[in-house]
Motif scaffolding. Structure first.
Motif, mmCIF file in Angstrom:
data_model
loop_
_atom_site.group_PDB
_atom_site.id
_atom_site.type_symbol
_atom_site.label_atom_id
_atom_site.label_comp_id
_atom_site.label_asym_id
_atom_site.label_seq_id
_atom_site.Cartn_x
_atom_site.Cartn_y
_atom_site.Cartn_z
ATOM 1 N N LYS A 120 9.460 -1.559 13.590
ATOM 2 C CA LYS A 120 10.369 -1.293 12.549
ATOM 3 C C LYS A 120 10.253 0.406 11.776
ATOM 4 C CE LYS A 120 12.883 -2.960 8.363
ATOM 5 N NZ LYS A 120 13.028 -4.105 7.710
ATOM 6 N N TYR A 121 9.153 0.505 11.425
ATOM 7 C CA TYR A 121 8.755 2.077 11.008
ATOM 8 C C TYR A 121 8.000 3.019 11.708
ATOM 9 C CZ TYR A 121 10.044 -0.727 6.765
ATOM 10 O OH TYR A 121 10.840 -1.557 5.984
ATOM 11 N N GLY A 122 7.505 2.298 12.848
ATOM 12 C CA GLY A 122 6.641 3.674 13.475
ATOM 13 C C GLY A 122 5.239 3.372 13.391
ATOM 14 N N PRO A 123 4.390 4.148 14.143
ATOM 15 C CA PRO A 123 3.092 4.173 13.622
ATOM 16 C C PRO A 123 2.715 4.953 12.447
ATOM 17 C CG PRO A 123 3.460 5.463 15.782
ATOM 18 C CD PRO A 123 4.566 4.728 15.471
ATOM 19 N N GLY A 124 1.719 4.802 11.884
ATOM 20 C CA GLY A 124 1.320 5.556 10.653
ATOM 21 C C GLY A 124 0.211 4.822 9.729
ATOM 22 N N GLU A 125 0.137 5.050 8.579
ATOM 23 C CA GLU A 125 -0.917 4.597 7.778
ATOM 24 C C GLU A 125 -1.053 2.955 7.905
ATOM 25 O OE1 GLU A 125 -1.255 6.459 3.906
ATOM 26 O OE2 GLU A 125 -1.450 8.302 4.626
ATOM 27 N N GLY A 126 -2.107 2.424 7.882
ATOM 28 C CA GLY A 126 -2.245 1.133 7.999
ATOM 29 C C GLY A 126 -1.566 0.340 6.694
ATOM 30 N N PRO A 127 -0.808 -0.449 7.006
ATOM 31 C CA PRO A 127 0.095 -1.249 5.727
ATOM 32 C C PRO A 127 -0.902 -2.370 5.488
ATOM 33 C CG PRO A 127 1.001 -2.169 7.910
ATOM 34 C CD PRO A 127 -0.013 -0.774 8.320
ATOM 35 N N VAL A 128 -0.579 -2.807 4.157
ATOM 36 C CA VAL A 128 -1.231 -3.847 3.480
ATOM 37 C C VAL A 128 0.118 -4.901 3.469
ATOM 38 C CG1 VAL A 128 -2.380 -4.790 1.572
ATOM 39 C CG2 VAL A 128 -3.078 -2.568 2.476
ATOM 40 N N LEU A 129 -0.018 -5.835 4.426
ATOM 41 C CA LEU A 129 1.040 -6.693 4.149
ATOM 42 C C LEU A 129 0.906 -7.965 3.810
ATOM 43 C CD1 LEU A 129 2.138 -5.678 8.094
ATOM 44 C CD2 LEU A 129 3.463 -5.185 5.848
ATOM 45 N N LEU A 130 1.728 -8.557 2.660
ATOM 46 C CA LEU A 130 1.506 -9.655 2.042
ATOM 47 C C LEU A 130 2.856 -10.240 2.071
ATOM 48 C CD1 LEU A 130 -0.595 -8.637 -1.152
ATOM 49 C CD2 LEU A 130 -1.400 -9.494 0.943
ATOM 50 N N ARG A 131 2.539 -11.720 2.178
ATOM 51 C CA ARG A 131 4.004 -12.765 2.380
ATOM 52 C C ARG A 131 4.451 -13.111 1.083
ATOM 53 N NH1 ARG A 131 4.112 -18.375 3.095
ATOM 54 N NH2 ARG A 131 1.805 -18.517 3.201
ATOM 55 N N LEU A 132 5.924 -12.929 1.192
ATOM 56 C CA LEU A 132 6.462 -13.348 -0.216
ATOM 57 C C LEU A 132 6.833 -15.059 -0.158
ATOM 58 C CD1 LEU A 132 7.719 -11.927 -2.803
ATOM 59 C CD2 LEU A 132 9.891 -11.951 -1.647
ATOM 60 N N THR A 133 6.220 -15.597 -1.042
ATOM 61 C CA THR A 133 6.198 -16.782 -0.876
ATOM 62 C C THR A 133 6.274 -17.850 -2.170
ATOM 63 O OG1 THR A 133 5.064 -18.921 0.144
ATOM 64 C CG2 THR A 133 3.760 -17.326 -0.784
ATOM 65 N N ALA A 134 6.666 -19.059 -1.985
ATOM 66 C CA ALA A 134 6.872 -19.679 -3.460
ATOM 67 C C ALA A 134 5.276 -20.031 -4.045
ATOM 68 C CB ALA A 134 7.540 -21.171 -3.352
ATOM 69 N N PRO A 135 5.058 -20.028 -5.249
ATOM 70 C CA PRO A 135 3.736 -20.334 -5.919
ATOM 71 C C PRO A 135 3.408 -21.559 -5.590
ATOM 72 C CG PRO A 135 5.457 -20.211 -7.717
ATOM 73 C CD PRO A 135 6.170 -20.016 -6.321
ATOM 74 N N ASN A 171 0.637 -1.032 0.006
ATOM 75 C CA ASN A 171 0.045 0.135 -0.132
ATOM 76 C C ASN A 171 0.880 1.219 0.112
ATOM 77 O OD1 ASN A 171 -2.267 1.768 0.288
ATOM 78 N ND2 ASN A 171 -2.261 1.714 2.591
ATOM 79 N N PRO A 172 0.723 1.971 -0.832
ATOM 80 C CA PRO A 172 -0.203 2.208 -2.064
ATOM 81 C C PRO A 172 0.347 1.678 -3.407
ATOM 82 C CG PRO A 172 0.547 4.488 -1.787
ATOM 83 C CD PRO A 172 1.225 3.536 -1.026
ATOM 84 N N ALA A 173 1.689 1.595 -3.338
ATOM 85 C CA ALA A 173 2.360 1.488 -4.706
ATOM 86 C C ALA A 173 1.942 0.457 -5.480
ATOM 87 C CB ALA A 173 3.873 1.829 -4.672
ATOM 88 N N ALA A 174 2.063 -0.786 -4.937
ATOM 89 C CA ALA A 174 1.770 -1.959 -5.694
ATOM 90 C C ALA A 174 0.552 -2.634 -5.536
ATOM 91 C CB ALA A 174 3.160 -2.940 -5.445
ATOM 92 N N LEU A 175 -0.305 -1.769 -5.078
ATOM 93 C CA LEU A 175 -1.703 -2.613 -4.540
ATOM 94 C C LEU A 175 -2.113 -3.170 -5.795
ATOM 95 C CD1 LEU A 175 -3.359 -2.848 -1.794
ATOM 96 C CD2 LEU A 175 -4.596 -0.805 -2.452
ATOM 97 N N GLN A 176 -2.421 -2.556 -6.978
ATOM 98 C CA GLN A 176 -3.115 -3.072 -8.071
ATOM 99 C C GLN A 176 -2.488 -4.366 -8.384
ATOM 100 O OE1 GLN A 176 -3.615 -0.485 -11.215
ATOM 101 N NE2 GLN A 176 -4.731 -1.670 -12.670
#
Length: 332
Positions: free
Chosen positions: A317-332, A273-278
């Motif tokens: 790590k980054y401090g409080p701020g806008e809610g992150p959209v966190l996704l796990r980088l994993t093997a397909p 969020n927000p750069a790679a969301l789409q």
């Protein structure tokens, strides 16, 4: 240096000759005194024995004790450390979870001292702990209610800003690395001076310090631990600590992003969020990392329980701020 050494040798030879002449002048009038020869031999023998003991026993013992002398302090004097940095000639090393040198009221003077030292050719190596690592969380538990995680995060933020403001010619000499493994003890080294503090529950490391010589036994052990960690695996620059570069491909459309991330259970989680969301939520997306060859991943969502834990690490790590959209980088 060579001329100075020769002049010193000549001075020692002149002093030795003067002493011999003086001794001869004092002893010559008493040469006919009864027992003079015996007394002279006894005196010379006793002096030779004293000299042998001094050279073979006392001098090595004094040098050993001096080499391994330990000066204990109840607290670290930051002003003393800054005084030493202001006169440093070769190297400054620092290994901490976080350091008060980057906090008020010492931050401004520390920045000024570092700039002056860099102008003199001094090299800096600073190693801090990743605030989202288990070691940072453990240290925060030990020193509660001190907010260690916030202190570590702010240290790194201030070092990032300071490094960015340095002239390009100085940046290679000012190195900062972030470690997921915390130090065994606090470590401050300026040239041949070194102080370290032992970590204890409910006490910050600055409250119990030991000053030793860098080239003494204790100093060499502490320096070896620093060197091993500095040259070990798992350390990152500030830039790599903050951002992960990914390429997201949807059909034939490839876009490259530098995303904030956090590590949980050995796996990276990126904030899309927000750069790679789409691209991240497209069902046919593929992920690659520059320099990783043909390895491909996908971004996967998490269960609510895991997401809470990962979000807490991200905030550390980054401090409080806008809610992150966190996704796990994993093997397909």
């Amino acid at each position: 240096m060579s001329d100075s050494r020769y002049r010193l040798s000549y001075l020692y030879a002149a002093i030795g000759a003067l002493l011999l002449v003086t001794a001869f002048a004092l002893l010559f009038p008493a040469r006919h005194t009864p027992g003079f020869a015996d007394d002279l031999r006894i005196s010379i023998g006793a002096n030779l024995i004293d000299l042998t003991l001094a050279v073979l026993v006392l001098q090595p013992l004094v040098l050993y004790l001096s080499r391994n002398a330990v000066r204990r302090r109840n607290r670290l004097d930051y002003r003393d450390v800054l005084d030493r940095i202001e006169t440093a000639k070769d190297r400054v090393d620092l290994w901490k979870h976080w350091t008060g040198l980057l906090e008020s009221p010492h931050e401004a003077r520390f920045a000024e001292a570092v700039r002056g030292a860099l102008d003199r050719g001094v090299r800096f190596r600073i190693m801090l702990t990743d605030p989202s690592s288990p070691d940072a969380a453990e240290r925060a538990r030990q020193v509660a209610p001190t907010d260690a995680v916030t202190a570590i995060r702010q240290n790194i933020e201030r070092l990032e800003a300071f490094t960015a403001a340095l002239p390009a010619r100085h940046r290679p000499a000012f190195q900062v690395r972030i470690s997921t493994t915390g130090p065994a003890h606090a470590f401050y080294r300026v040239d041949d001076w070194l102080t370290y503090g032992v970590f204890r529950d409910r006490r910050v490391s600055e409250s119990s310090q030991r000053e030793v010589r860098v080239h003494g036994d204790l100093g060499e052990l502490a320096l070896e631990a620093f060197e091993n960690r500095w040259n070990g695996v798992g350390l990152q620059s500030i830039a790599a600590h903050y951002r992960m570069r990914l390429q997201l491909t949807v059909n034939d459309d490839t876009s490259e992003y530098e995303l904030r991330y956090v590590i949980h259970d050995g796996e990276p989680w990126v904030n899309v969020n927000p750069a790679a969301l789409q691209h991240a939520f497209h069902p046919d997306h593929r992920v690659t990392t520059p320099g990783a060859g043909a390895t491909r991943w996908v971004l996967a969502a998490a269960t609510p329980e895991t997401l809470d834990r990962v979000t807490a690490l991200y905030t550390a790590k980054y401090g409080p701020g806008e809610g992150p959209v966190l996704l796990r980088l994993t093997a397909p």
